[in-house]
Design a protein around this motif. Structure first.
Motif, mmCIF file in Angstrom:
data_model
loop_
_atom_site.group_PDB
_atom_site.id
_atom_site.type_symbol
_atom_site.label_atom_id
_atom_site.label_comp_id
_atom_site.label_asym_id
_atom_site.label_seq_id
_atom_site.Cartn_x
_atom_site.Cartn_y
_atom_site.Cartn_z
ATOM 1 N N PHE A 29 0.847 -1.201 0.000
ATOM 2 C CA PHE A 29 0.000 0.000 0.000
ATOM 3 C C PHE A 29 0.875 1.240 0.000
ATOM 4 C CE2 PHE A 29 -2.921 -3.089 1.692
ATOM 5 C CZ PHE A 29 -4.150 -2.703 1.174
ATOM 6 N N HIS A 30 0.333 2.294 -0.620
ATOM 7 C CA HIS A 30 0.984 3.602 -0.566
ATOM 8 C C HIS A 30 -0.093 4.668 -0.411
ATOM 9 C CE1 HIS A 30 3.145 7.231 -1.811
ATOM 10 N NE2 HIS A 30 4.187 6.613 -1.298
ATOM 11 N N GLN A 31 0.099 5.535 0.558
ATOM 12 C CA GLN A 31 -0.804 6.668 0.801
ATOM 13 C C GLN A 31 -0.059 7.929 0.423
ATOM 14 O OE1 GLN A 31 -4.049 6.560 2.250
ATOM 15 N NE2 GLN A 31 -4.163 8.718 1.753
ATOM 16 N N SER A 32 -0.458 8.554 -0.679
ATOM 17 C CA SER A 32 0.285 9.728 -1.130
ATOM 18 C C SER A 32 -0.525 11.005 -1.092
ATOM 19 C CB SER A 32 0.799 9.518 -2.555
ATOM 20 O OG SER A 32 -0.294 9.322 -3.425
ATOM 21 N N SER A 39 -9.693 9.182 3.033
ATOM 22 C CA SER A 39 -8.678 9.162 1.984
ATOM 23 C C SER A 39 -8.462 7.726 1.533
ATOM 24 C CB SER A 39 -7.358 9.726 2.498
ATOM 25 O OG SER A 39 -7.520 11.068 2.878
ATOM 26 N N PRO A 41 -6.007 4.817 0.263
ATOM 27 C CA PRO A 41 -4.661 4.324 0.000
ATOM 28 C C PRO A 41 -4.687 3.506 -1.292
ATOM 29 C CG PRO A 41 -5.714 2.928 1.621
ATOM 30 C CD PRO A 41 -6.669 4.051 1.314
ATOM 31 N N CYS A 43 -3.488 0.313 -3.480
ATOM 32 C CA CYS A 43 -3.027 -1.055 -3.284
ATOM 33 C C CYS A 43 -2.415 -1.547 -4.605
ATOM 34 C CB CYS A 43 -4.209 -1.939 -2.884
ATOM 35 S SG CYS A 43 -3.774 -3.661 -2.619
ATOM 36 N N PHE A 66 2.958 -0.894 4.285
ATOM 37 C CA PHE A 66 2.172 0.324 4.090
ATOM 38 C C PHE A 66 3.118 1.515 4.147
ATOM 39 C CE2 PHE A 66 -0.475 3.894 4.988
ATOM 40 C CZ PHE A 66 -1.713 3.606 4.441
ATOM 41 N N MET A 68 3.995 5.723 3.176
ATOM 42 C CA MET A 68 3.396 7.046 3.065
ATOM 43 C C MET A 68 4.529 8.030 2.783
ATOM 44 S SD MET A 68 1.230 9.102 5.957
ATOM 45 C CE MET A 68 -0.274 8.176 5.731
ATOM 46 N N ILE A 83 -7.142 0.765 7.881
ATOM 47 C CA ILE A 83 -7.610 0.514 6.520
ATOM 48 C C ILE A 83 -8.956 -0.180 6.619
ATOM 49 C CG2 ILE A 83 -7.154 -0.604 4.311
ATOM 50 C CD1 ILE A 83 -4.190 -0.577 5.037
ATOM 51 N N SER A 94 -5.477 1.223 -8.393
ATOM 52 C CA SER A 94 -5.494 0.400 -7.192
ATOM 53 C C SER A 94 -6.156 -0.943 -7.505
ATOM 54 C CB SER A 94 -6.236 1.135 -6.073
ATOM 55 O OG SER A 94 -5.968 0.542 -4.830
ATOM 56 N N ILE A 105 -9.134 5.139 4.429
ATOM 57 C CA ILE A 105 -8.474 5.320 5.719
ATOM 58 C C ILE A 105 -9.433 5.911 6.740
ATOM 59 C CG2 ILE A 105 -6.699 6.660 6.945
ATOM 60 C CD1 ILE A 105 -5.539 4.393 5.320
#
Length: 110
Positions: A29-32, A39, A41, A43, A66, A68, A83, A94, A105
């Protein structure tokens, strides 16, 4: 005093992750973006998204790392990220997008 996990997942999110792992292999996962609850994330299959020096690893959820961005973390550093899954479409790239569900989130302030 026990250390609080920075990122967790609901049972529903873990279930969706397990389905996606069967189809795509290990996940990440990446939350940018996004600075508040709701929000999304992103996948990805593990290794498909390139993390760099501007990203930090917050932890693992259901064996998925995960990440960020450091700048984004400034908004979230006093929270625990959870999550969850809701009906609807997520980010175009995603993995859950074709499933008609999206990760999102929720947060808990420390």
């Amino acid at each position: 005093m026990a250390k609080q996990e920075k990122v967790l997942a609901t049972d529903e999110a873990v279930e969706l992750m397990d389905q996606l792992k069967e189809k795509h292999g290990p996940l990440m996962f990446h939350q940018s973006g996004g600075c508040c609850d709701g929000s999304s994330p992103m996948c990805y299959p593990r290794g498909e998204f390139r993390v760099g020096d501007s990203d930090i690893l917050l932890g693992y959820v259901n064996d998925a790392p995960f990440y960020m961005s450091k700048d984004q973390y400034e908004y979230w550093k006093h929270t625990q990220l959870i999550i969850d899954v809701v009906e609807g479409r997520g980010g175009m790239f995603s993995l859950e997008n074709p499933e008609g569900k999206r990760f999102l989130i929720r947060s808990r302030v420390f």
